[in-house]
Design a protein around this motif. Sequence first.
Motif, PDB file in Angstrom:
ATOM      1  N   GLU A  22       0.842  -1.195   0.000  1.00 54.89           N
ATOM      2  CA  GLU A  22       0.000   0.000   0.000  1.00 54.89           C
ATOM      3  C   GLU A  22       0.882   1.251   0.000  1.00 54.89           C
ATOM      4  OE1 GLU A  22      -2.899  -0.120   3.144  1.00 54.89           O
ATOM      5  OE2 GLU A  22      -3.429  -2.200   2.692  1.00 54.89           O
ATOM      6  N   LEU A  23       0.365   2.320  -0.546  1.00 53.22           N
ATOM      7  CA  LEU A  23       1.097   3.573  -0.651  1.00 53.22           C
ATOM      8  C   LEU A  23       1.366   4.176   0.729  1.00 53.22           C
ATOM      9  CD1 LEU A  23       2.278   5.545  -2.699  1.00 53.22           C
ATOM     10  CD2 LEU A  23       0.062   6.672  -2.792  1.00 53.22           C
ATOM     11  N   THR A  38      10.123   6.513   1.971  1.00 59.81           N
ATOM     12  CA  THR A  38       8.811   7.152   2.016  1.00 59.81           C
ATOM     13  C   THR A  38       7.657   6.169   2.090  1.00 59.81           C
ATOM     14  OG1 THR A  38       8.677   7.170  -0.388  1.00 59.81           O
ATOM     15  CG2 THR A  38       9.618   9.131   0.674  1.00 59.81           C
ATOM     16  N   GLY A  39       7.938   4.887   1.860  1.00 62.14           N
ATOM     17  CA  GLY A  39       6.848   3.920   1.810  1.00 62.14           C
ATOM     18  C   GLY A  39       6.200   3.872   0.441  1.00 62.14           C
ATOM     19  N   MET A  40       6.929   4.309  -0.582  1.00 67.82           N
ATOM     20  CA  MET A  40       6.378   4.303  -1.937  1.00 67.82           C
ATOM     21  C   MET A  40       6.974   3.205  -2.816  1.00 67.82           C
ATOM     22  SD  MET A  40       6.271   8.390  -2.715  1.00 67.82           S
ATOM     23  CE  MET A  40       5.728   8.186  -4.379  1.00 67.82           C
ATOM     24  N   GLY A  41       8.155   2.721  -2.493  1.00 68.75           N
ATOM     25  CA  GLY A  41       8.890   1.805  -3.364  1.00 68.75           C
ATOM     26  C   GLY A  41       8.144   0.527  -3.711  1.00 68.75           C
ATOM     27  N   LEU A  42       7.655  -0.197  -2.716  1.00 65.04           N
ATOM     28  CA  LEU A  42       6.961  -1.453  -2.989  1.00 65.04           C
ATOM     29  C   LEU A  42       5.629  -1.219  -3.695  1.00 65.04           C
ATOM     30  CD1 LEU A  42       7.724  -3.510   0.229  1.00 65.04           C
ATOM     31  CD2 LEU A  42       8.692  -3.802  -2.062  1.00 65.04           C
ATOM     32  N   HIS A  43       4.972  -0.126  -3.358  1.00 63.63           N
ATOM     33  CA  HIS A  43       3.719   0.223  -4.035  1.00 63.63           C
ATOM     34  C   HIS A  43       3.979   0.444  -5.531  1.00 63.63           C
ATOM     35  CE1 HIS A  43      -0.252   1.947  -4.674  1.00 63.63           C
ATOM     36  NE2 HIS A  43       0.346   2.944  -5.304  1.00 63.63           N
ATOM     37  N   LEU A  44       5.019   1.215  -5.832  1.00 58.50           N
ATOM     38  CA  LEU A  44       5.349   1.493  -7.231  1.00 58.50           C
ATOM     39  C   LEU A  44       5.808   0.227  -7.956  1.00 58.50           C
ATOM     40  CD1 LEU A  44       7.123   4.935  -6.882  1.00 58.50           C
ATOM     41  CD2 LEU A  44       4.856   4.474  -7.804  1.00 58.50           C
ATOM     42  N   ALA A  45       6.592  -0.607  -7.270  1.00 52.57           N
ATOM     43  CA  ALA A  45       7.044  -1.863  -7.877  1.00 52.57           C
ATOM     44  C   ALA A  45       5.838  -2.730  -8.248  1.00 52.57           C
ATOM     45  CB  ALA A  45       7.960  -2.614  -6.924  1.00 52.57           C
ATOM     46  N   LYS A  46       4.854  -2.787  -7.367  1.00 57.63           N
ATOM     47  CA  LYS A  46       3.647  -3.569  -7.651  1.00 57.63           C
ATOM     48  C   LYS A  46       2.895  -2.989  -8.847  1.00 57.63           C
ATOM     49  CE  LYS A  46      -0.655  -5.281  -5.756  1.00 57.63           C
ATOM     50  NZ  LYS A  46      -1.612  -5.259  -4.683  1.00 57.63           N
ATOM     51  N   LYS A  47       2.750  -1.678  -8.882  1.00 57.16           N
ATOM     52  CA  LYS A  47       2.036  -1.031  -9.998  1.00 57.16           C
ATOM     53  C   LYS A  47       2.748  -1.276 -11.323  1.00 57.16           C
ATOM     54  CE  LYS A  47      -1.392   0.584  -7.768  1.00 57.16           C
ATOM     55  NZ  LYS A  47      -2.680  -0.069  -7.932  1.00 57.16           N
ATOM     56  N   PHE A  48       4.091  -1.159 -11.345  1.00 62.46           N
ATOM     57  CA  PHE A  48       4.835  -1.401 -12.575  1.00 62.46           C
ATOM     58  C   PHE A  48       4.705  -2.857 -13.019  1.00 62.46           C
ATOM     59  CE2 PHE A  48       7.442   2.464 -11.570  1.00 62.46           C
ATOM     60  CZ  PHE A  48       7.078   3.172 -12.706  1.00 62.46           C
TER      61      PHE A  48
END
Length: 88
Positions: A22-23, A38-48
């Motif tokens: 989650e973002l 920031t807690g964005m990396g895994l969220h972005l990896a999942k989206k990509f």
Amino acid sequence: MIIKIKDTGLGFTQQDKEKIFELFIRGTAGKNTYIQGTGMGLHLAKKFAEMHNGQIFAYSAGKNKGSAFCVELPIIENPKNEVEDKKK
């Protein structure tokens, strides 16, 4: 194609696993430790991964036991044909 990444870091709990994609979410193991992010990396990896018809998985044996991540992406047999088909 599967890409595997493993670390020896803080790991995560089963409860964290449900939320880590989650973002702006970070695992509870890092709450008392200063770790830049920031807690964005895994969220972005999942989206990509999803944008490329793939998926991402996370594994950990628990707090302070590291983490492993697998990104699975489909392999296109003939990428040139794929691009040509999209132009039509």
